[in-house]
Write an enzyme that holds these catalytic residues in place. Sequence first.
Site: not given
Length: 190
Positions: A85, A135, A166
Amino acid sequence: MLHGTGGDEHSLLPLARALDGNAALLSARGNVLEGSAPRFFRRLAEGVFDEQDLILRTNDLADFVDEAADKYGFDRGQVIVVGYSNGANIAASLLLLRPESACGAVLLRAMVPLQPTTLPNLIGKHVLMLTGEFDPILPPENAQRLATMLRQYGADVTYELLRSGHELTRRDIELATEWLASTACPPENR
């Protein structure tokens, strides 16, 4: 190892051990706070990055890798950056702005961090990108644009769209482990 928003230098250590139990590890903590959540660079909104801060922090990270290489005696040519991320976004920025800092990267849920003003030479760099199809934070189209950009600059990119969101899944670990074992860096750099 570069954590996501709210993580720290310990967050991805179990993942690192699952990927390669014999690898030497260097794990950093993002030094920007969003509320109380550590990050590697500021953002203006979800998916909108403070580009000047990103450039500054990317150079700081590259300098950190250089200093650690000197201190611990490892070769930057053997560094594979693994980021999740926010950590994947700064890892992508590292490839775009300071490609000499690593031979490759595993980018878990990454998006285009910036458009470099100087085109990087990524020939010989190996990148694995794993993106979640569902996501809610990162549109797969953005991740695909990053994969295309890295390829245009010469990187050998493996891109996989996973049936996930995610969050990281067992499939991320399986694919990253296989990729690291077979194609991460040229043998002369290992």
